[in-house]
Scaffold this motif. Structure first.
Motif, PDB file in Angstrom:
ATOM      1  N   GLY A  50       0.816  -1.209   0.000  1.00 29.41           N
ATOM      2  CA  GLY A  50       0.000   0.000   0.000  1.00 29.41           C
ATOM      3  C   GLY A  50       0.846   1.253   0.000  1.00 29.41           C
ATOM      4  N   HIS A  51       1.941   1.224   0.752  1.00 29.11           N
ATOM      5  CA  HIS A  51       2.863   2.361   0.755  1.00 29.11           C
ATOM      6  C   HIS A  51       3.488   2.554  -0.623  1.00 29.11           C
ATOM      7  CE1 HIS A  51       3.504   1.706   5.358  1.00 29.11           C
ATOM      8  NE2 HIS A  51       2.406   2.384   5.088  1.00 29.11           N
ATOM      9  N   PHE A  52       3.862   1.446  -1.252  1.00 29.63           N
ATOM     10  CA  PHE A  52       4.421   1.527  -2.595  1.00 29.63           C
ATOM     11  C   PHE A  52       3.449   2.204  -3.556  1.00 29.63           C
ATOM     12  CE2 PHE A  52       3.962  -0.653  -6.727  1.00 29.63           C
ATOM     13  CZ  PHE A  52       5.021  -0.065  -7.393  1.00 29.63           C
ATOM     14  N   VAL A  53       2.188   1.843  -3.485  1.00 31.25           N
ATOM     15  CA  VAL A  53       1.186   2.422  -4.383  1.00 31.25           C
ATOM     16  C   VAL A  53       1.080   3.930  -4.164  1.00 31.25           C
ATOM     17  CG1 VAL A  53      -1.280   2.493  -4.937  1.00 31.25           C
ATOM     18  CG2 VAL A  53      -0.120   0.295  -4.668  1.00 31.25           C
ATOM     19  N   LEU A  54       1.089   4.365  -2.901  1.00 27.54           N
ATOM     20  CA  LEU A  54       1.021   5.796  -2.608  1.00 27.54           C
ATOM     21  C   LEU A  54       2.199   6.544  -3.229  1.00 27.54           C
ATOM     22  CD1 LEU A  54      -0.035   5.739   1.169  1.00 27.54           C
ATOM     23  CD2 LEU A  54      -1.453   6.444  -0.773  1.00 27.54           C
ATOM     24  N   LEU A  55       3.386   5.983  -3.076  1.00 24.88           N
ATOM     25  CA  LEU A  55       4.584   6.625  -3.614  1.00 24.88           C
ATOM     26  C   LEU A  55       4.596   6.609  -5.138  1.00 24.88           C
ATOM     27  CD1 LEU A  55       6.999   5.042  -1.036  1.00 24.88           C
ATOM     28  CD2 LEU A  55       6.678   7.506  -1.315  1.00 24.88           C
ATOM     29  N   ARG A  56       4.218   5.483  -5.721  1.00 26.26           N
ATOM     30  CA  ARG A  56       4.149   5.390  -7.182  1.00 26.26           C
ATOM     31  C   ARG A  56       3.192   6.419  -7.755  1.00 26.26           C
ATOM     32  NH1 ARG A  56       0.775   0.496  -9.098  1.00 26.26           N
ATOM     33  NH2 ARG A  56      -0.785   2.010  -8.375  1.00 26.26           N
ATOM     34  N   ASP A  57       2.021   6.524  -7.124  1.00 25.13           N
ATOM     35  CA  ASP A  57       1.022   7.469  -7.625  1.00 25.13           C
ATOM     36  C   ASP A  57       1.481   8.911  -7.451  1.00 25.13           C
ATOM     37  OD1 ASP A  57      -0.460   5.246  -8.236  1.00 25.13           O
ATOM     38  OD2 ASP A  57      -1.941   5.516  -6.637  1.00 25.13           O
ATOM     39  N   ARG A  58       2.190   9.187  -6.355  1.00 24.19           N
ATOM     40  CA  ARG A  58       2.667  10.555  -6.140  1.00 24.19           C
ATOM     41  C   ARG A  58       3.738  10.927  -7.160  1.00 24.19           C
ATOM     42  NH1 ARG A  58       2.136  14.360  -2.113  1.00 24.19           N
ATOM     43  NH2 ARG A  58       2.737  16.326  -3.059  1.00 24.19           N
ATOM     44  N   LEU A  59       4.606   9.981  -7.480  1.00 22.76           N
ATOM     45  CA  LEU A  59       5.603  10.243  -8.517  1.00 22.76           C
ATOM     46  C   LEU A  59       4.925  10.600  -9.835  1.00 22.76           C
ATOM     47  CD1 LEU A  59       8.144   7.406  -7.726  1.00 22.76           C
ATOM     48  CD2 LEU A  59       8.726   9.842  -7.877  1.00 22.76           C
ATOM     49  N   ALA A  60       3.879   9.853 -10.172  1.00 27.22           N
ATOM     50  CA  ALA A  60       3.156  10.134 -11.413  1.00 27.22           C
ATOM     51  C   ALA A  60       2.509  11.513 -11.365  1.00 27.22           C
ATOM     52  CB  ALA A  60       2.106   9.060 -11.659  1.00 27.22           C
ATOM     53  N   GLU A  61       1.948  11.883 -10.204  1.00 26.16           N
ATOM     54  CA  GLU A  61       1.332  13.199 -10.057  1.00 26.16           C
ATOM     55  C   GLU A  61       2.353  14.312 -10.243  1.00 26.16           C
ATOM     56  OE1 GLU A  61      -0.400  13.209  -6.214  1.00 26.16           O
ATOM     57  OE2 GLU A  61      -1.975  11.747  -6.705  1.00 26.16           O
ATOM     58  N   LEU A  62       3.600  14.046  -9.854  1.00 25.10           N
ATOM     59  CA  LEU A  62       4.652  15.050  -9.965  1.00 25.10           C
ATOM     60  C   LEU A  62       5.234  15.128 -11.375  1.00 25.10           C
ATOM     61  CD1 LEU A  62       6.490  14.367  -6.589  1.00 25.10           C
ATOM     62  CD2 LEU A  62       5.080  16.356  -7.149  1.00 25.10           C
ATOM     63  N   GLY A  63       4.752  14.271 -12.267  1.00 26.22           N
ATOM     64  CA  GLY A  63       5.234  14.285 -13.634  1.00 26.22           C
ATOM     65  C   GLY A  63       6.414  13.379 -13.890  1.00 26.22           C
ATOM     66  N   ALA A  64       6.754  12.536 -12.912  1.00 25.94           N
ATOM     67  CA  ALA A  64       7.875  11.604 -13.072  1.00 25.94           C
ATOM     68  C   ALA A  64       7.346  10.228 -13.464  1.00 25.94           C
ATOM     69  CB  ALA A  64       8.670  11.502 -11.774  1.00 25.94           C
ATOM     70  N   ASP A  65       8.135   9.498 -14.229  1.00 26.69           N
ATOM     71  CA  ASP A  65       7.788   8.123 -14.556  1.00 26.69           C
ATOM     72  C   ASP A  65       8.215   7.227 -13.400  1.00 26.69           C
ATOM     73  OD1 ASP A  65       7.110   5.833 -16.313  1.00 26.69           O
ATOM     74  OD2 ASP A  65       9.262   5.469 -16.175  1.00 26.69           O
ATOM     75  N   PRO A  66       7.284   6.557 -12.719  1.00 22.78           N
ATOM     76  CA  PRO A  66       7.645   5.773 -11.532  1.00 22.78           C
ATOM     77  C   PRO A  66       8.720   4.717 -11.787  1.00 22.78           C
ATOM     78  CG  PRO A  66       5.282   6.088 -11.613  1.00 22.78           C
ATOM     79  CD  PRO A  66       5.819   6.589 -12.921  1.00 22.78           C
ATOM     80  N   GLU A  67       8.623   4.019 -12.904  1.00 19.37           N
ATOM     81  CA  GLU A  67       9.624   2.978 -13.170  1.00 19.37           C
ATOM     82  C   GLU A  67      11.006   3.581 -13.354  1.00 19.37           C
ATOM     83  OE1 GLU A  67      10.376  -0.974 -15.910  1.00 19.37           O
ATOM     84  OE2 GLU A  67       8.390  -0.055 -15.767  1.00 19.37           O
ATOM     85  N   SER A  68      11.087   4.684 -14.078  1.00 19.47           N
ATOM     86  CA  SER A  68      12.372   5.343 -14.273  1.00 19.47           C
ATOM     87  C   SER A  68      12.925   5.886 -12.958  1.00 19.47           C
ATOM     88  CB  SER A  68      12.233   6.483 -15.280  1.00 19.47           C
ATOM     89  OG  SER A  68      11.862   5.988 -16.561  1.00 19.47           O
ATOM     90  N   ALA A  69      12.029   6.345 -12.087  1.00 16.57           N
ATOM     91  CA  ALA A  69      12.463   6.875 -10.794  1.00 16.57           C
ATOM     92  C   ALA A  69      12.988   5.776  -9.874  1.00 16.57           C
ATOM     93  CB  ALA A  69      11.304   7.605 -10.113  1.00 16.57           C
ATOM     94  N   MET A  70      12.426   4.585  -9.989  1.00 18.00           N
ATOM     95  CA  MET A  70      12.847   3.471  -9.134  1.00 18.00           C
ATOM     96  C   MET A  70      14.072   2.744  -9.675  1.00 18.00           C
ATOM     97  SD  MET A  70       9.318   1.656  -7.837  1.00 18.00           S
ATOM     98  CE  MET A  70       8.642   1.409  -9.491  1.00 18.00           C
ATOM     99  N   ALA A  71      14.235   2.711 -10.982  1.00 13.06           N
ATOM    100  CA  ALA A  71      15.248   1.871 -11.619  1.00 13.06           C
ATOM    101  C   ALA A  71      16.669   2.060 -11.084  1.00 13.06           C
ATOM    102  CB  ALA A  71      15.225   2.097 -13.131  1.00 13.06           C
ATOM    103  N   PRO A  72      17.119   3.296 -10.789  1.00  5.84           N
ATOM    104  CA  PRO A  72      18.502   3.453 -10.333  1.00  5.84           C
ATOM    105  C   PRO A  72      18.797   2.770  -9.001  1.00  5.84           C
ATOM    106  CG  PRO A  72      17.603   5.549 -11.081  1.00  5.84           C
ATOM    107  CD  PRO A  72      16.461   4.599 -10.983  1.00  5.84           C
ATOM    108  N   PHE A  73      17.759   2.409  -8.251  1.00  5.57           N
ATOM    109  CA  PHE A  73      17.949   1.853  -6.918  1.00  5.57           C
ATOM    110  C   PHE A  73      17.733   0.344  -6.862  1.00  5.57           C
ATOM    111  CE2 PHE A  73      16.290   6.163  -6.807  1.00  5.57           C
ATOM    112  CZ  PHE A  73      17.369   6.814  -6.227  1.00  5.57           C
ATOM    113  N   ALA A  74      17.330  -0.232  -7.994  1.00  5.08           N
ATOM    114  CA  ALA A  74      16.996  -1.660  -8.006  1.00  5.08           C
ATOM    115  C   ALA A  74      18.204  -2.520  -7.647  1.00  5.08           C
ATOM    116  CB  ALA A  74      16.438  -2.050  -9.371  1.00  5.08           C
ATOM    117  N   GLU A  75      19.349  -2.226  -8.240  1.00  6.25           N
ATOM    118  CA  GLU A  75      20.524  -3.062  -8.004  1.00  6.25           C
ATOM    119  C   GLU A  75      20.939  -3.058  -6.538  1.00  6.25           C
ATOM    120  OE1 GLU A  75      25.162  -3.633  -9.541  1.00  6.25           O
ATOM    121  OE2 GLU A  75      23.865  -2.100 -10.439  1.00  6.25           O
TER     122      GLU A  75
END
Length: 210
Positions: A50-75
Motif C-alpha cells: 500500500g505504501h508503494f502504491v502511494l509513492l508510485r502514484d505521487r511520482l506520477a502526479e509530480l510528472g515523473a515516470d515511476p519505473e524510471s524513478a525506481m530503476a537506479p535503486f533496483a541493483e
C-alpha cells in the motif's frame, strides 16, 4: 515537476517498499512456523505494498515516470536483500524490524529537506508501529523460550546494518541529487544524524531484547 533529488528519494522509497512487500510475502510463505504468523507477516507485507502504491502514484502526479524513478535503486536494494536473505523465522523478523528500520530512519531524515507538500507522505509510509509491535512480541517470546538465541540474532542485526550502510554509500555515490538532500547540512547536523540513527537502532535492539 519537483526537484530531481525529491524524485530520487521518492523513487528509492517506492522501490524499498515494493521489495519489502515481495520479501516479506516470501518469508511469510516459506519461514513462518504457523498459519497465524504467516497471516501476521503477510498483513505487514500488504501494508508495504500500500505504501508503494502511494509513492508510485505521487511520482506520477509530480510528472515523473515511476519505473524510471525506481530503476537506479533496483541493483542496490536487490543486492542487499540477496546478501541478507534470512535463514529462519527469527532472522526474518529481525530483518523486517531492524534491517529495514535503520534504512527508513535515514530516509526520514532526508525527507526533512523535501518540498513541504511531499514530506507528510514520506512520514506516512515510514511509520513502523505495526511492524514494531508484531516483531517485538514474537522475538521476545522466542528469547524467553531460548535465551541463547540472543547472541546469534545480535550478530545478524549487525550484519543487516553493515550491508545496508554499504549499499547506501553506493547509492549516494551514483545519485548525487539524492545525496544533495543532506549535503547542505553542516557538520553538527551530520553528527546529529548519525547519533540519531545509532540511537534509534539501539532502541530497536533493546526492544527486541538483543
Amino acid at each position: 515537476m519537483t526537484e530531481s533529488g525529491d524524485v530520487d528519494l521518492l523513487g528509492a522509497l517506492a522501490y524499498a517498499e515494493l521489495t519489502a512487500f515481495l520479501r516479506m510475502a516470501e518469508d511469510a510463505s516459506q519461514l513462518a512456523p504457523n498459519l497465524t504468523d504467516r497471516a501476521e507477516l503477510g498483513s505487514l507485507a500488504v501494508a508495504e505494498y500500500g505504501h508503494f502504491v502511494l509513492l508510485r502514484d505521487r511520482l506520477a502526479e509530480l510528472g515523473a515516470d515511476p519505473e524510471s524513478a525506481m530503476a537506479p535503486f533496483a541493483e542496490a536494494f536487490d543486492s542487499w536483500h540477496e546478501l541478507t536473505k534470512p535463514g529462519d523465522w527469527l532472522q526474518a523478523l529481525v530483518k523486517a524490524y531492524v534491517g529495514l528500520g535503520i534504512a527508513l530512519d535515514f530516509y526520514r531524515e532526508a525527507a526533512r529537506h523535501l518540498e513541504p507538500s511531499i514530506a507528510p507522505l514520506v512520514e506516512e509510509v515510514l511509520a513502523d508501529q505495526e511492524r514494531s509491535e508484531f516483531v517485538v512480541d514474537r522475538v521476545r517470546a522466542a528469547l524467553a523460550d531460548d535465551p541463547t538465541q540472543a547472541g546469534r540474532l545480535a550478530l545478524w542485526a549487525r550484519r543487516l546494518v553493515g550491508e545496508g550502510l554499504s549499499q547506501a554509500q553506493q547509492v549516494a555515490a551514483s545519485r548525487p541529487q539524492l545525496a544533495q538532500l543532506l549535503a547542505d547540512a553542516d557538520q553538527a547536523d551530520i553528527a546529529r544524524l548519525f547519533a540519531q540513527l545509532t540511537e534509534e537502532h539501539g532502541k530497536r535492539m533493546a526492544a527486541l531484547g538483543i
